[in-house]
Write an enzyme that holds these catalytic residues in place. Structure first.
Site, short mmCIF file in Angstrom:
data_model
loop_
_atom_site.label_atom_id
_atom_site.label_comp_id
_atom_site.label_asym_id
_atom_site.label_seq_id
_atom_site.Cartn_x
_atom_site.Cartn_y
_atom_site.Cartn_z
CB ALA A 182 4.21 13.33 6.06
CB VAL A 183 5.27 13.21 11.07
CG1 VAL A 183 3.87 13.02 10.65
CG2 VAL A 183 5.57 12.30 12.21
N GLY A 209 8.16 9.74 7.28
CA GLY A 209 9.26 9.69 6.32
C GLY A 209 10.41 10.60 6.73
CG ASN A 232 6.95 15.26 0.22
OD1 ASN A 232 6.61 14.22 0.78
ND2 ASN A 232 6.14 16.30 0.12
CE LYS A 240 -3.41 11.50 3.44
NZ LYS A 240 -2.89 11.65 4.76
CB ALA A 241 -1.76 2.99 3.37
CB SER A 254 5.58 -0.80 15.08
OG SER A 254 4.85 -0.39 16.23
CE LYS A 261 3.05 -1.22 12.45
NZ LYS A 261 2.12 -0.31 11.93
CG HIS A 308 2.78 -4.60 16.15
ND1 HIS A 308 2.14 -3.37 16.14
CD2 HIS A 308 3.76 -4.49 17.08
CE1 HIS A 308 2.73 -2.57 17.02
NE2 HIS A 308 3.71 -3.22 17.59
CG ASN A 309 -0.82 -1.90 13.93
OD1 ASN A 309 0.35 -2.13 14.21
ND2 ASN A 309 -1.18 -0.82 13.28
CD GLU A 368 -0.83 -0.33 18.63
OE1 GLU A 368 0.22 -0.64 18.02
OE2 GLU A 368 -1.50 0.66 18.31
P1 NDP Z 1 0.59 10.69 5.80
O1 NDP Z 1 -0.02 9.36 5.89
O2 NDP Z 1 -0.14 11.85 6.39
O3 NDP Z 1 0.91 11.01 4.27
C1 NDP Z 1 1.46 12.23 3.87
C2 NDP Z 1 2.52 12.01 2.82
O4 NDP Z 1 1.97 11.30 1.70
C3 NDP Z 1 3.06 13.31 2.29
O5 NDP Z 1 4.43 13.16 2.05
C4 NDP Z 1 2.27 13.46 1.01
O6 NDP Z 1 2.89 14.30 0.07
C5 NDP Z 1 2.25 12.06 0.53
N1 NDP Z 1 1.21 11.80 -0.46
C6 NDP Z 1 -0.12 11.73 -0.26
N2 NDP Z 1 -0.77 11.46 -1.40
C7 NDP Z 1 0.20 11.38 -2.37
C8 NDP Z 1 0.16 11.09 -3.75
N3 NDP Z 1 -0.99 10.84 -4.38
N4 NDP Z 1 1.34 11.07 -4.41
C9 NDP Z 1 2.50 11.30 -3.79
N5 NDP Z 1 2.59 11.57 -2.47
C10 NDP Z 1 1.45 11.58 -1.77
O7 NDP Z 1 2.08 10.67 6.41
P2 NDP Z 1 2.65 9.96 7.71
O8 NDP Z 1 4.07 10.36 7.77
O9 NDP Z 1 1.78 10.20 8.87
O10 NDP Z 1 2.53 8.40 7.39
C11 NDP Z 1 3.19 7.81 6.30
C12 NDP Z 1 2.85 6.34 6.25
O11 NDP Z 1 3.28 5.75 7.46
C13 NDP Z 1 1.36 6.02 6.13
O12 NDP Z 1 1.19 4.89 5.33
C14 NDP Z 1 0.93 5.72 7.54
O13 NDP Z 1 -0.14 4.82 7.60
C15 NDP Z 1 2.17 5.14 8.11
N6 NDP Z 1 2.27 5.49 9.53
C16 NDP Z 1 2.82 4.62 10.34
C17 NDP Z 1 2.93 4.89 11.66
C18 NDP Z 1 3.57 3.93 12.46
O14 NDP Z 1 3.60 4.02 13.68
N7 NDP Z 1 4.13 2.93 11.84
C19 NDP Z 1 2.47 6.11 12.30
C20 NDP Z 1 1.96 6.97 11.37
C21 NDP Z 1 1.86 6.64 10.05
P3 NDP Z 1 2.58 15.88 0.08
O15 NDP Z 1 3.50 16.46 1.11
O16 NDP Z 1 2.92 16.32 -1.28
O17 NDP Z 1 1.14 16.07 0.42
#
Ligand code: NDP
Length: 477
Positions: free
Chosen positions: A11-12, A14, A32, A75-76, A128, A182, A185-186, A189
């Site tokens: 997703a965005v 990764g 993915n 997703k966490a 971050s 981290k 940090h948040n 923030e």
């Molecule tokens: P999301 O948190 O929206 O997660 C989407 C991704 O997770 C997709 O690749 C999705 O795969 C995958 N996914 C969801 N459920 C599963 C599952 N059960 N098994 C396998 N894959 C799964 O993506 P973001 O890119 O926004 O964030 C990724 C991580 O980074 C999160 O933990 C988020 O909290 C963190 N983050 C950190 C930020 C920062 O500034 N540090 C900003 C934003 C996010 P699929 O495409 O198949 O649905």
């Protein structure tokens, strides 16, 4: 050719992390859960570097050099566990699994312990800087074993933000240390954002400035010691006009701040560790209050003072006073956050270098700021510094801010402008420096109703007073 690192979860975040790695010349394996994201990445950005797309877990693992390094960016929570369970059986001793999502550090500790049993390194890492940071250089906070950092460190340092040539990435400490840092940090923030928002509210409420004027004030501040990403973007948000209505953008946005939870975690852990992080707590509560729509609607008619804006000399110096109050309150918020890292480190045996943490926050992350140079220098000079407030430049800044800090809060109280962040920072400061606190009376109350005992200033030992008797005799407890 094999890949030096793989990213699963495109997703965005990764996707941008994978592109950043490829742009730095590293061959990146891609994976993915749903194939489309992998295809899209290769189609849109395939020419940015060497990617090896994989459409099954086995294919992904086979594409990697040993020791394999897999970055999970999903997703966490449960999804992260699901992905770990999918890959761990396919890996071999010495391979490294990195969780770069926003995991809770307790989950990271649990996962690290389980994977260590299997001979795998598990690295919970804070990242971050949002999606832009992931692409152009984030601040990276990896935990995990020192061995894992030997292979992973050079890659992460390479793609991290740089300040004065120094990478914004360092090995934080074992197991959950990276995610803990981290988290704080948040939390910081949240506190910083709240203080800046209160400054805006004060300038508007006490001086009657328009958002565009306040944007100018923030721009000026951003050329000085408050120089930071958050001040910079605040000026941009305040200067923005809504296209549909022609009104200041800030006036057409619903005033209910949302949260994803890392600020709340910070406060919860602060409570567990017994660290007074009141600035972060007030910031989280301020967001909760803003979001309590029914409570606010029911309270709208409650009485308050008349709001006559400042005039004359007080008005002339007010913006400068707010700058000083903001800076002093910011020092308090950071001092509290760093104390929480210190306490977490002591509790979990992490031995975290606070100066190094401040240093990697200077770039890439949301709280990046010039100020962190001084924080880093303060801890480098005195690693065991009990609080930032007593360190040279900060002590001086807080000393210079005394009158302004107090008068700004007094003005806020008089006009009925809520400033929980400023007020709690000053209360914390006054609490720390107090010769005697009314905690002595609290101990008396506790002994009275619960025989909880107290200690004396003049003698060793614990004591209890027989409050129920007329003699009120004291005895050692
Ligand atoms: P999301 O948190 O929206 O997660 C989407 C991704 O997770 C997709 O690749 C999705 O795969 C995958 N996914 C969801 N459920 C599963 C599952 N059960 N098994 C396998 N894959 C799964 O993506 P973001 O890119 O926004 O964030 C990724 C991580 O980074 C999160 O933990 C988020 O909290 C963190 N983050 C950190 C930020 C920062 O500034 N540090 C900003 C934003 C996010 P699929 O495409 O198949 O649905």
């Amino acid at each position: 050719k094999k890949a030096s690192i793989g990213v699963t979860g495109l997703a965005v975040m990764g996707r941008n992390l994978a592109r950043n790695l490829a742009r730095h010349g590293h061959t990146v394996a891609l994976h993915n859960r749903s194939e489309q994201r992998t295809r899209d990445l290769v189609e849109q950005f395939g020419d940015e570097g060497d990617f090896i797309p994989a459409y099954s877990a086995q294919e992904f693992v086979d594409a990697l050099e040993r020791p394999r390094q897999i970055v999970i960016m999903v997703k966490a929570g449960a999804p992260t566990d699901a992905v770990i369970e999918e890959f761990a059986p396919l890996l071999e001793k010495g391979d490294v699994i990195v969780d770069a999502g926003n995991a809770h550090f307790a989950d990271t500790r649990r996962r690290e312990a389980a994977l260590r049993e299997q001979g795998l390194h598990f690295v919970g890492t804070g990242v971050s800087g949002g999606e832009e940071g992931a692409l152009h250089g984030p601040s990276i906070m990896p935990g995990g074993s020192p061995e894992s950092y030997e292979s992973l460190g050079p890659l992460f340092e390479d793609i991290s933000a740089k300040v004065d040539g120094a990478p914004c990435c360092t090995h934080i400490g074992p197991d959950g240390a990276g995610h803990f840092v981290k988290m704080v940090h948040n939390g910081i923030e949240y506190a910083d954002m709240q203080l800046i928002a209160e400054s805006f509210d004060l300038l508007r409420g006490a001086l009657g400035y328009e958002p565009a004027q306040i944007a100018d004030v923030f721009r000026t501040w951003n050329t000085g010691r408050l120089d930071s990403y958050l001040i910079e973007i605040t000026a941009e948000v305040l200067a923005h006009t809504d296209a549909a209505t022609g009104k200041p953008f800030v006036d057409i946005v619903t005033d209910q701040a949302e949260q994803k939870g890392t600020g709340r975690w910070t406060v919860q852990i602060g409570l567990d560790l017994g660290v007074p992080i009141s600035g972060i707590a007030e910031a989280v509560f301020a967001r909760s209050l803003s979001g309590s729509a029914n409570l606010r609607a029911a309270s709208r008619g409650l009485p308050g003072p008349s709001r006559t804006p400042l005039s004359g000399a007080a008005a002339e110096t007010f913006a400068d006073d707010v700058e000083r109050a903001l800076y002093a309150s910011k020092i308090v918020a950071y001092a509290q956050g760093f104390n929480q890292i210190q306490a977490g480190g002591a509790e979990y045996g992490w031995d975290i270098d606070l100066g190094a943490v401040a240093k990697i926050w200077r770039g890439g992350c949301i709280i990046r700021a010039k100020f962190l140079d001084d924080v880093s220098a303060a801890y480098a000079a005195e690693p065991g510094l009990p609080t930032l407030l007593t360190s040279g430049d900060f002590r001086k800044a807080v000393e210079d801010a005394q009158d302004s800090w107090r008068s700004v809060i007094a003005t806020a109280v008089r006009l009925g402008i809520p400033t929980p962040g400023f007020a709690t920072a000053l209360a914390y400061y006054d609490g720390l420096r107090a010769e005697r606190l009314p905690a002595a009376l609290v101990q008396g109350q506790r002994d009275f109703f619960g025989a909880h005992t107290y200690r004396r200033v003049d003698r060793e030992g614990s004591f209890h007073t027989a409050w129920a008797t007329s003699e009120r005799a004291e005895s050692p407890a």
